[in-house]
Design a protein around this motif. Structure first.
Motif, short mmCIF file in Angstrom:
data_model
loop_
_atom_site.label_atom_id
_atom_site.label_comp_id
_atom_site.label_asym_id
_atom_site.label_seq_id
_atom_site.Cartn_x
_atom_site.Cartn_y
_atom_site.Cartn_z
N LEU A 52 15.76 20.82 10.11
CA LEU A 52 16.13 20.33 8.80
C LEU A 52 16.76 21.75 8.38
CD1 LEU A 52 16.65 18.42 6.66
CD2 LEU A 52 14.23 18.86 5.94
N PHE A 53 17.74 21.59 7.77
CA PHE A 53 18.61 22.87 7.05
C PHE A 53 18.88 22.71 5.73
CE2 PHE A 53 19.24 23.37 11.79
CZ PHE A 53 18.78 24.57 11.99
N ASP A 54 18.37 23.51 4.87
CA ASP A 54 18.85 23.67 3.28
C ASP A 54 20.19 24.55 3.27
OD1 ASP A 54 19.19 24.64 0.74
OD2 ASP A 54 17.19 23.96 0.34
N VAL A 55 21.28 23.93 3.10
CA VAL A 55 22.53 24.62 3.10
C VAL A 55 23.18 24.98 1.78
CG1 VAL A 55 22.98 24.11 5.43
CG2 VAL A 55 23.89 22.60 3.60
N ARG A 56 22.13 24.95 0.77
CA ARG A 56 22.72 25.18 -0.55
C ARG A 56 23.44 26.34 -0.92
NH1 ARG A 56 17.71 23.93 -4.07
NH2 ARG A 56 16.57 24.62 -2.23
N GLN A 57 24.17 26.61 -1.92
CA GLN A 57 24.62 27.99 -2.30
C GLN A 57 23.68 28.60 -3.16
OE1 GLN A 57 27.65 28.88 -1.61
NE2 GLN A 57 28.61 26.82 -0.76
N PRO A 58 23.80 29.90 -3.24
CA PRO A 58 22.59 30.46 -3.97
C PRO A 58 22.35 30.24 -5.29
CG PRO A 58 23.89 32.19 -2.58
CD PRO A 58 24.78 30.78 -2.48
N ARG A 73 16.13 27.64 5.41
CA ARG A 73 17.30 27.76 4.60
C ARG A 73 18.51 28.56 5.42
NH1 ARG A 73 21.40 28.35 1.69
NH2 ARG A 73 21.75 30.01 0.31
N VAL A 74 19.65 27.89 5.30
CA VAL A 74 20.89 28.57 5.97
C VAL A 74 22.02 28.56 4.91
CG1 VAL A 74 22.20 28.70 7.96
CG2 VAL A 74 20.12 27.92 8.25
N VAL A 94 21.52 18.53 7.57
CA VAL A 94 21.71 19.58 6.49
C VAL A 94 21.49 18.80 5.25
CG1 VAL A 94 22.91 21.07 8.14
CG2 VAL A 94 24.18 19.39 6.69
N TYR A 95 21.32 19.56 4.30
CA TYR A 95 21.06 18.89 3.00
C TYR A 95 21.53 19.99 1.75
CZ TYR A 95 16.49 20.91 1.85
OH TYR A 95 15.59 21.63 1.24
N CYS A 96 22.23 19.47 0.73
CA CYS A 96 22.74 20.37 -0.50
C CYS A 96 22.35 19.65 -1.72
CB CYS A 96 23.94 20.91 -0.31
SG CYS A 96 25.24 19.45 -0.60
N THR A 97 22.92 20.30 -2.65
CA THR A 97 22.67 19.61 -4.20
C THR A 97 23.91 19.29 -4.82
OG1 THR A 97 22.26 21.76 -5.13
CG2 THR A 97 20.44 20.43 -4.90
N CYS A 98 25.18 19.43 -4.02
CA CYS A 98 26.52 19.50 -4.54
C CYS A 98 26.74 17.83 -4.83
CB CYS A 98 27.35 19.71 -3.82
SG CYS A 98 27.22 21.66 -3.09
N PRO A 99 27.56 17.50 -5.86
CA PRO A 99 28.00 16.28 -6.19
C PRO A 99 29.00 15.76 -4.90
CG PRO A 99 28.59 17.59 -7.97
CD PRO A 99 28.00 18.52 -6.79
N SER A 100 28.61 14.50 -4.56
CA SER A 100 29.47 13.89 -3.14
C SER A 100 29.07 14.88 -1.91
CB SER A 100 31.10 14.05 -3.46
OG SER A 100 31.16 13.40 -4.55
N ILE A 119 24.39 16.45 14.49
CA ILE A 119 24.03 16.96 13.12
C ILE A 119 24.59 15.62 12.33
CG2 ILE A 119 26.40 18.11 12.94
CD1 ILE A 119 24.89 20.26 11.16
N LYS A 120 23.51 15.50 11.16
CA LYS A 120 23.79 14.65 9.99
C LYS A 120 23.74 15.48 8.85
CE LYS A 120 22.38 10.81 12.77
NZ LYS A 120 22.02 9.30 12.65
#
Length: 154
Positions: A52-58, A73-74, A94-100, A119-120
């Motif tokens: 599981l990878f957190d690919v959010r922007q800083p 975190r990557v 992978v996951y982020c917090t971006c809209p869409s 990968i999903k």
């Protein structure tokens, strides 16, 4: 002159339709590589190995300083710079917090280009996970807002 305008109009319409069709096809292809919060929770609770990878922007880390347990975190740019971060032979999400799910989808496209197909992305990202009441833990690692300006150790 009128015939030329008509031909230009038909060609423009044709190009527009092809572009729209390609976008929809790309979206459908990406949707096949999505996972819901419920399915991810079930997968993490099983004995199956999944990375599981957190690919959010800083800046997203500043706004939401928490992450899904077991996530690594990557930074999104790191996936391209260091493709071995996501092994080809293992399932990954992978996951982020971006809209869409913009950043997750971007990482997914990059991963596909690098030959990573197991990968999903988490549909709805961290917000969908939290909306279901699933656990999060504080993000405590140090990070830089402009990682490209930070020298990397070899």
């Amino acid at each position: 002159m009128l015939l030329t305008l008509a031909v230009v109009g038909v060609v423009a319409l044709g190009i527009s339709l092809v572009v729209r069709w390609k976008r929809r096809r790309d979206q459908r292809d990406l949707e096949q590589h999505s996972i819901t919060a419920d399915d991810l929770h079930e997968l993490l609770a099983s004995d199956q190995e999944v990375l599981l990878f957190d690919v959010r922007q800083p800046l997203d880390l500043l706004a939401y300083p928490e992450m899904i347990p077991k996530a690594q975190r990557v930074a999104p740019d790191e996936v391209l710079a260091r493709p071995t971060l996501i092994p080809k032979e293992k399932d990954a999400v992978v996951y982020c917090t971006c809209p869409s799910d913009k950043t997750s989808r971007m990482v997914l496209r990059r991963a596909f280009g690098l030959g990573l197909f197991r990968i999903k992305f988490l549909k709805g990202g961290l917000a969908a996970w939290k909306a279901k009441g699933y656990p999060v833990e504080p993000y405590t690692e140090v990070f830089h807002l402009k990682p490209s300006l930070v020298p990397r150790s070899q």
